[in-house]
Enzyme design. Structure first.
Site, PDB file in Angstrom:
ATOM      1  N   HIS A  70       0.805  -1.148  -0.113  1.00 28.17           N
ATOM      2  CA  HIS A  70      -0.121   0.068   0.155  1.00 28.17           C
ATOM      3  C   HIS A  70       0.835   1.341  -0.012  1.00 28.17           C
ATOM      4  O   HIS A  70       0.186   2.289   0.546  1.00 28.17           O
ATOM      5  CB  HIS A  70      -1.008   0.058   1.075  1.00 28.17           C
ATOM      6  CG  HIS A  70      -2.142  -1.003   1.186  1.00 28.17           C
ATOM      7  ND1 HIS A  70      -2.827  -1.595   2.026  1.00 28.17           N
ATOM      8  CD2 HIS A  70      -2.703  -1.626  -0.009  1.00 28.17           C
ATOM      9  CE1 HIS A  70      -3.632  -2.444   1.684  1.00 28.17           C
ATOM     10  NE2 HIS A  70      -3.618  -2.421   0.477  1.00 28.17           N
ATOM     11  N   CYS A 126       3.973  17.871 -10.212  1.00 24.63           N
ATOM     12  CA  CYS A 126       5.022  17.452 -11.038  1.00 24.63           C
ATOM     13  C   CYS A 126       5.521  15.947 -10.781  1.00 24.63           C
ATOM     14  O   CYS A 126       6.842  15.562 -11.322  1.00 24.63           O
ATOM     15  CB  CYS A 126       6.244  18.609 -10.930  1.00 24.63           C
ATOM     16  SG  CYS A 126       6.908  18.382  -9.096  1.00 24.63           S
ATOM     17  N   PRO A 152      -4.397 -12.380  17.361  1.00 21.93           N
ATOM     18  CA  PRO A 152      -5.136 -12.692  18.487  1.00 21.93           C
ATOM     19  C   PRO A 152      -6.592 -13.052  18.495  1.00 21.93           C
ATOM     20  O   PRO A 152      -7.260 -13.991  19.044  1.00 21.93           O
ATOM     21  CB  PRO A 152      -5.345 -11.433  19.213  1.00 21.93           C
ATOM     22  CG  PRO A 152      -4.414 -10.557  18.743  1.00 21.93           C
ATOM     23  CD  PRO A 152      -4.029 -10.821  17.274  1.00 21.93           C
TER      24      PRO A 152
HETATM   25  P1  OAD Z   1      -6.772  -4.274  10.432  1.00 20.88           P
HETATM   26  O1  OAD Z   1      -7.070  -2.952  11.306  1.00 20.88           O
HETATM   27  O2  OAD Z   1      -8.036  -4.267   9.445  1.00 20.88           O
HETATM   28  O3  OAD Z   1      -6.477  -5.658  11.208  1.00 20.88           O
HETATM   29  C1  OAD Z   1      -5.777  -5.530  12.363  1.00 20.88           C
HETATM   30  C2  OAD Z   1      -5.594  -6.879  12.662  1.00 20.88           C
HETATM   31  O4  OAD Z   1      -4.608  -7.156  13.646  1.00 20.88           O
HETATM   32  C3  OAD Z   1      -6.704  -7.683  13.279  1.00 20.88           C
HETATM   33  O5  OAD Z   1      -7.160  -8.881  12.671  1.00 20.88           O
HETATM   34  C4  OAD Z   1      -6.525  -7.988  14.782  1.00 20.88           C
HETATM   35  O6  OAD Z   1      -7.267  -8.959  15.237  1.00 20.88           O
HETATM   36  C5  OAD Z   1      -4.946  -7.964  14.680  1.00 20.88           C
HETATM   37  N1  OAD Z   1      -4.322  -7.645  15.775  1.00 20.88           N
HETATM   38  C6  OAD Z   1      -4.637  -6.822  16.978  1.00 20.88           C
HETATM   39  N2  OAD Z   1      -3.549  -6.614  17.710  1.00 20.88           N
HETATM   40  C7  OAD Z   1      -2.612  -7.578  17.222  1.00 20.88           C
HETATM   41  C8  OAD Z   1      -1.313  -7.629  17.859  1.00 20.88           C
HETATM   42  N3  OAD Z   1      -0.793  -7.341  18.920  1.00 20.88           N
HETATM   43  N4  OAD Z   1      -0.635  -8.659  17.108  1.00 20.88           N
HETATM   44  C9  OAD Z   1      -1.134  -9.154  15.879  1.00 20.88           C
HETATM   45  N5  OAD Z   1      -2.282  -8.951  15.526  1.00 20.88           N
HETATM   46  C10 OAD Z   1      -3.209  -7.966  16.335  1.00 20.88           C
HETATM   47  O7  OAD Z   1      -5.506  -3.918   9.616  1.00 20.88           O
HETATM   48  P2  OAD Z   1      -5.195  -4.355   7.969  1.00 20.88           P
HETATM   49  O8  OAD Z   1      -5.435  -5.963   7.964  1.00 20.88           O
HETATM   50  O9  OAD Z   1      -3.564  -3.978   8.132  1.00 20.88           O
HETATM   51  O10 OAD Z   1      -5.467   0.024   3.383  1.00 20.88           O
HETATM   52  O11 OAD Z   1      -6.115  -3.527   7.132  1.00 20.88           O
HETATM   53  C11 OAD Z   1      -5.821  -3.733   5.681  1.00 20.88           C
HETATM   54  C12 OAD Z   1      -5.994  -2.388   5.067  1.00 20.88           C
HETATM   55  O12 OAD Z   1      -7.154  -1.703   5.506  1.00 20.88           O
HETATM   56  C13 OAD Z   1      -4.994  -1.229   5.372  1.00 20.88           C
HETATM   57  O13 OAD Z   1      -3.668  -1.625   4.725  1.00 20.88           O
HETATM   58  C14 OAD Z   1      -5.419  -0.132   5.130  1.00 20.88           C
HETATM   59  C15 OAD Z   1      -6.818  -0.490   5.641  1.00 20.88           C
HETATM   60  O14 OAD Z   1      -8.111   0.297   5.144  1.00 20.88           O
HETATM   61  C16 OAD Z   1      -5.623   1.186   3.018  1.00 20.88           C
HETATM   62  O15 OAD Z   1      -5.576   2.242   3.654  1.00 20.88           O
HETATM   63  C17 OAD Z   1      -5.543   1.246   1.313  1.00 20.88           C
END
Ligand code: OAD
Length: 240
Positions: A112, A123, A207
């Site tokens: 991303h 530019c 988790p």
């Molecule tokens: P999310 O916020 O959707 O998901 C976060 C994940 O991390 C969840 O499944 C949680 O259960 C998990 N989680 C929480 N605490 C954790 C920890 N300490 N260790 C490991 N996992 C943990 O984030 P993404 O999946 O990254 O895109 O979201 C994907 C995309 O949605 C992002 O890149 C962004 C967003 O809209 C754009 O902005 C284009």
């Protein structure tokens, strides 16, 4: 650990969850950015083009301060250690925070884009975010054009090179570690599917379960990325 120990072409797909312990909020769930903001209003390219000052004010400036302060945690460091051990080849990350590179991973595909750089919409010149003067919003390039993060907004395409390389890595890995992602945003969420269809073992670290759990992933190691990575790295170091 039995699946990772013999792996030589492992790839990690990471999401916001891995950076939570570095102080960066996730998108979904409790405390997530999308609880406070409507992503279509604040993170869509059309909103940015309509009102860049507003998007800078409510999203980009805050993120800049948070990311500036963030440092890799044990989750990032664990993936860097797996690379040093010759197990992990590449990290495909949906995160824009640069923490995998800071932790020491040398092949990081920024699916991303990145927040480390801003790009002029006029530019196309790129400038490091740390050099941007955000005292007046939106910040501008020397040509007068508006600066935008070199990251993907909703409504935009994935950078083609990142998409192509990710598909390539996913189809050639022996293990895919899916760490800290809700696996609901496409096309990133299809990388584990490609890996599984190509014969890799898919292991989730989270988790909470995700739509991949029990369908695409062979198993879910429940827990925080940092804690689980510490356990994995210790076990692998003992085996060596
Ligand atoms: P999310 O916020 O959707 O998901 C976060 C994940 O991390 C969840 O499944 C949680 O259960 C998990 N989680 C929480 N605490 C954790 C920890 N300490 N260790 C490991 N996992 C943990 O984030 P993404 O999946 O990254 O895109 O979201 C994907 C995309 O949605 C992002 O890149 C962004 C967003 O809209 C754009 O902005 C284009």
């Amino acid at each position: 650990m039995n699946d990772l120990a013999p792996a030589r072409q492992a790839v990690a797909l990471t999401g916001a969850g891995i950076s939570i312990d570095s102080g960066i909020p996730p998108f979904r769930g409790k405390g997530g950015l999308w609880e406070r903001f409507d992503p279509m209003e604040i993170a869509h390219i059309d909103s940015f083009m309509r009102n860049p000052a507003m998007v800078w004010k409510v999203l980009v400036k805050d993120l800049k301060d948070i990311i500036d302060r963030a440092r890799p945690n044990d989750g990032h460091k664990g993936l860097a250690r797996l690379e040093q051990l010759g197990i992990l080849k590449s990290v495909i990350t949906q995160n824009i925070d640069g923490l995998h590179q800071m932790a020491g991973n040398t092949d990081v595909i920024e699916f991303h884009g990145t927040f480390a750089w801003q790009r002029c919409i006029q530019c196309e010149r790129r400038i490091e975010t740390s050099w941007v003067d955000a005292s007046e919003l939106p910040p501008r390039c020397t040509c007068g054009g508006i600066l935008r993060p070199d990251a993907v907004f909703f409504g935009e395409m994935i950078p083609p090179a990142a998409l192509w390389r990710s598909q390539e890595m996913a189809s050639h890995c022996d293990v895919m570690l899916v760490v800290g992602t809700s696996a609901v945003v496409q096309p990133a969420a299809s990388m584990p599917i490609i890996a599984r269809q190509s014969g890799a073992v898919v292991i989730e670290i989270n988790p909470e379960p995700t739509p991949l759990t029990g369908v695409i992933s062979s198993y879910l190691i429940r827990g925080k990325a940092g804690d689980v990575m510490n356990r994995i790295v210790s076990a692998l170091e003992i085996k060596r």
